[in-house]
Write a protein that holds these residues in place. Structure first.
Motif, PDB file in Angstrom:
ATOM      1  N   SER A  97       3.187   6.365 -32.369  1.00 20.03           N
ATOM      2  CA  SER A  97       2.620   7.011 -31.073  1.00 20.03           C
ATOM      3  C   SER A  97       1.934   6.253 -30.080  1.00 20.03           C
ATOM      4  N   ALA A  98       1.733   5.075 -30.307  1.00 20.59           N
ATOM      5  CA  ALA A  98       0.917   4.156 -29.450  1.00 20.59           C
ATOM      6  C   ALA A  98       1.809   4.144 -28.271  1.00 20.59           C
ATOM      7  N   ASP A  99       0.888   4.074 -27.088  1.00 18.10           N
ATOM      8  CA  ASP A  99       1.410   4.252 -25.683  1.00 18.10           C
ATOM      9  C   ASP A  99       1.603   2.463 -25.440  1.00 18.10           C
ATOM     10  N   VAL A 100       2.848   2.158 -24.922  1.00 12.39           N
ATOM     11  CA  VAL A 100       3.028   0.956 -24.663  1.00 12.39           C
ATOM     12  C   VAL A 100       3.569   0.710 -23.112  1.00 12.39           C
ATOM     13  N   SER A 101       3.330   1.676 -22.361  1.00  9.73           N
ATOM     14  CA  SER A 101       3.581   2.045 -21.174  1.00  9.73           C
ATOM     15  C   SER A 101       2.785   0.792 -20.358  1.00  9.73           C
ATOM     16  N   ASP A 102       1.434   0.479 -20.643  1.00  9.21           N
ATOM     17  CA  ASP A 102       1.021  -0.555 -19.635  1.00  9.21           C
ATOM     18  C   ASP A 102       1.146  -2.013 -20.025  1.00  9.21           C
ATOM     19  N   GLU A 106       9.280  -7.628 -18.928  1.00  8.21           N
ATOM     20  CA  GLU A 106      10.080  -8.860 -18.373  1.00  8.21           C
ATOM     21  C   GLU A 106      11.121  -8.834 -17.682  1.00  8.21           C
ATOM     22  N   ASP A 107      11.520  -9.674 -16.839  1.00 10.54           N
ATOM     23  CA  ASP A 107      12.595  -9.478 -16.085  1.00 10.54           C
ATOM     24  C   ASP A 107      13.847  -9.483 -16.963  1.00 10.54           C
ATOM     25  N   ALA A 108      14.561  -8.213 -16.629  1.00  7.87           N
ATOM     26  CA  ALA A 108      16.040  -8.196 -17.301  1.00  7.87           C
ATOM     27  C   ALA A 108      17.139  -8.979 -16.707  1.00  7.87           C
ATOM     28  N   PRO A 109      18.020  -9.426 -17.425  1.00  9.90           N
ATOM     29  CA  PRO A 109      19.109 -10.290 -16.943  1.00  9.90           C
ATOM     30  C   PRO A 109      19.810  -9.456 -15.919  1.00  9.90           C
ATOM     31  N   PRO A 110      20.294  -9.756 -14.818  1.00  2.92           N
ATOM     32  CA  PRO A 110      21.082  -9.058 -14.066  1.00  2.92           C
ATOM     33  C   PRO A 110      22.474  -8.576 -14.592  1.00  2.92           C
ATOM     34  N   THR A 111      22.582  -7.046 -14.378  1.00  3.98           N
ATOM     35  CA  THR A 111      23.745  -6.346 -14.980  1.00  3.98           C
ATOM     36  C   THR A 111      24.433  -5.488 -14.005  1.00  3.98           C
ATOM     37  N   LYS A 112      25.024  -4.801 -14.066  1.00  4.56           N
ATOM     38  CA  LYS A 112      25.889  -3.938 -12.977  1.00  4.56           C
ATOM     39  C   LYS A 112      24.807  -2.592 -12.926  1.00  4.56           C
ATOM     40  N   ALA A 113      24.515  -2.407 -14.174  1.00  2.00           N
ATOM     41  CA  ALA A 113      23.617  -0.856 -13.983  1.00  2.00           C
ATOM     42  C   ALA A 113      22.425  -1.247 -14.664  1.00  2.00           C
ATOM     43  N   PRO A 114      21.171  -0.846 -13.905  1.00  2.00           N
ATOM     44  CA  PRO A 114      19.843  -0.900 -14.316  1.00  2.00           C
ATOM     45  C   PRO A 114      19.775  -0.617 -15.979  1.00  2.00           C
ATOM     46  N   CYS A 118      14.877   2.627 -23.102  1.00  2.00           N
ATOM     47  CA  CYS A 118      15.328   2.564 -24.346  1.00  2.00           C
ATOM     48  C   CYS A 118      16.215   1.290 -24.541  1.00  2.00           C
ATOM     49  N   GLN A 119      16.856   1.001 -23.655  1.00  2.00           N
ATOM     50  CA  GLN A 119      18.010   0.014 -23.795  1.00  2.00           C
ATOM     51  C   GLN A 119      17.107  -1.625 -23.786  1.00  2.00           C
ATOM     52  N   GLN A 120      15.857  -1.492 -22.821  1.00  2.00           N
ATOM     53  CA  GLN A 120      15.224  -2.513 -22.704  1.00  2.00           C
ATOM     54  C   GLN A 120      14.245  -2.945 -23.906  1.00  2.00           C
ATOM     55  N   GLU A 121      14.084  -1.690 -24.529  1.00  2.00           N
ATOM     56  CA  GLU A 121      13.155  -1.788 -26.012  1.00  2.00           C
ATOM     57  C   GLU A 121      14.020  -2.583 -26.877  1.00  2.00           C
ATOM     58  N   ALA A 122      15.244  -2.034 -27.081  1.00  3.91           N
ATOM     59  CA  ALA A 122      16.253  -2.225 -28.154  1.00  3.91           C
ATOM     60  C   ALA A 122      16.678  -3.829 -27.909  1.00  3.91           C
ATOM     61  N   ALA A 123      16.956  -4.274 -26.634  1.00  3.01           N
ATOM     62  CA  ALA A 123      17.164  -5.518 -26.371  1.00  3.01           C
ATOM     63  C   ALA A 123      15.898  -6.583 -26.625  1.00  3.01           C
ATOM     64  N   GLY A 124      14.612  -5.907 -26.766  1.00  2.00           N
ATOM     65  CA  GLY A 124      13.499  -6.819 -26.843  1.00  2.00           C
ATOM     66  C   GLY A 124      13.015  -7.334 -25.587  1.00  2.00           C
ATOM     67  N   LEU A 125      13.323  -6.627 -24.539  1.00  2.29           N
ATOM     68  CA  LEU A 125      12.674  -6.895 -23.310  1.00  2.29           C
ATOM     69  C   LEU A 125      11.375  -6.554 -22.885  1.00  2.29           C
ATOM     70  N   ILE A 126      10.963  -5.392 -23.726  1.00  6.09           N
ATOM     71  CA  ILE A 126       9.657  -4.692 -23.274  1.00  6.09           C
ATOM     72  C   ILE A 126       9.191  -4.557 -24.922  1.00  6.09           C
ATOM     73  N   PRO A 127       7.965  -5.071 -25.123  1.00  2.00           N
ATOM     74  CA  PRO A 127       7.434  -5.114 -26.178  1.00  2.00           C
ATOM     75  C   PRO A 127       6.919  -3.765 -27.058  1.00  2.00           C
ATOM     76  N   ILE A 128       7.178  -3.647 -28.220  1.00  2.00           N
ATOM     77  CA  ILE A 128       7.100  -2.615 -28.903  1.00  2.00           C
ATOM     78  C   ILE A 128       5.897  -2.447 -29.802  1.00  2.00           C
ATOM     79  N   PHE A 133      10.627  -3.116 -35.103  1.00  2.00           N
ATOM     80  CA  PHE A 133      11.412  -2.063 -34.655  1.00  2.00           C
ATOM     81  C   PHE A 133      12.271  -2.002 -33.441  1.00  2.00           C
ATOM     82  N   LYS A 134      13.374  -1.479 -33.547  1.00  2.00           N
ATOM     83  CA  LYS A 134      14.280  -1.525 -32.238  1.00  2.00           C
ATOM     84  C   LYS A 134      14.966  -0.049 -32.257  1.00  2.00           C
TER      85      LYS A 134
END
Length: 178
Positions: A97-102, A106-114, A118-128, A133-134
């Motif tokens: 339940s820890a808040d990780v919004s703060d 990191e910059d995501a690699p350029p893709t067609k859609a942002p 959830c996808q950023q956390e699963a890819a490890g682009l946002i710390p959890i 855990f992914k």
């Protein structure tokens, strides 16, 4: 043969007289004491030098071993691999339940859609906050209702990934997709 007396008369015995001046006796005792003390000090220093000389090879061996141990310690610190941490289960709900919004995104690699959160956390682009855990995401990038950590502890989340209170269980959680 003439007879000689083995013991002479008391008046004939030589007398030993003691002087009561005491100055020369005290001075002689002081000189003797200081001489003995100096001899002991010199003997102690000689014994110490002799011991150090006899132990010099062992001392140099100890110095070489100490240097080698220091080198090995430095190399071991440099080659240390990360250790797997054991997380106590009583603190598990706090980690989920820890808040990780703060935290910094990191910059995501350029893709067609942002990418979704959830996808950023699963890819490890946002710390959890939970180690290793992914999150699981559906096809649209939303969080699936059931999230699991190492397939041993699962809990329910809403579509934004916020944990449902008191839903952490061992094994699979019964989450109603809303």
């Amino acid at each position: 043969m003439s007879e000689e007396h083995l013991v002479s008369a008391p008046s004939e015995q030589p007398g030993i007289t003691m002087r009561s001046t005491g100055g020369s006796n005290k001075q002689a005792l002081k000189v003797a004491g200081l001489t003995v003390l100096a001899a002991l000090l010199i003997a102690g220093q000689a014994f110490t030098a002799y011991s150090v000389y006899n132990q010099s090879e062992k001392l140099s061996l100890l110095e070489r071993r100490s240097d080698r141990l220091q080198e090995l310690t430095i190399k071991a610190r440099a080659n240390r691999t990360p250790m797997k941490m054991a997380v106590p289960m009583r603190s598990f709900p706090l980690l989920v339940s820890a808040d990780v919004s703060d935290k910094k995104v990191e910059d995501a690699p350029p893709t067609k859609a942002p990418l979704t959160r959830c996808q950023q956390e699963a890819a490890g682009l946002i710390p959890i906050s939970l180690p290793s855990f992914k999150p699981k995401c559906d096809e649209q990038g939303a969080y699936t209702p059931e999230q699991c950590w190492q397939e041993t502890h699962c809990w329910c989340v809403d579509k934004d990934g916020v944990p449902v209170p008191d839903s952490v269980v061992e094994g699979h959680a019964q989450c109603n997709a809303a």
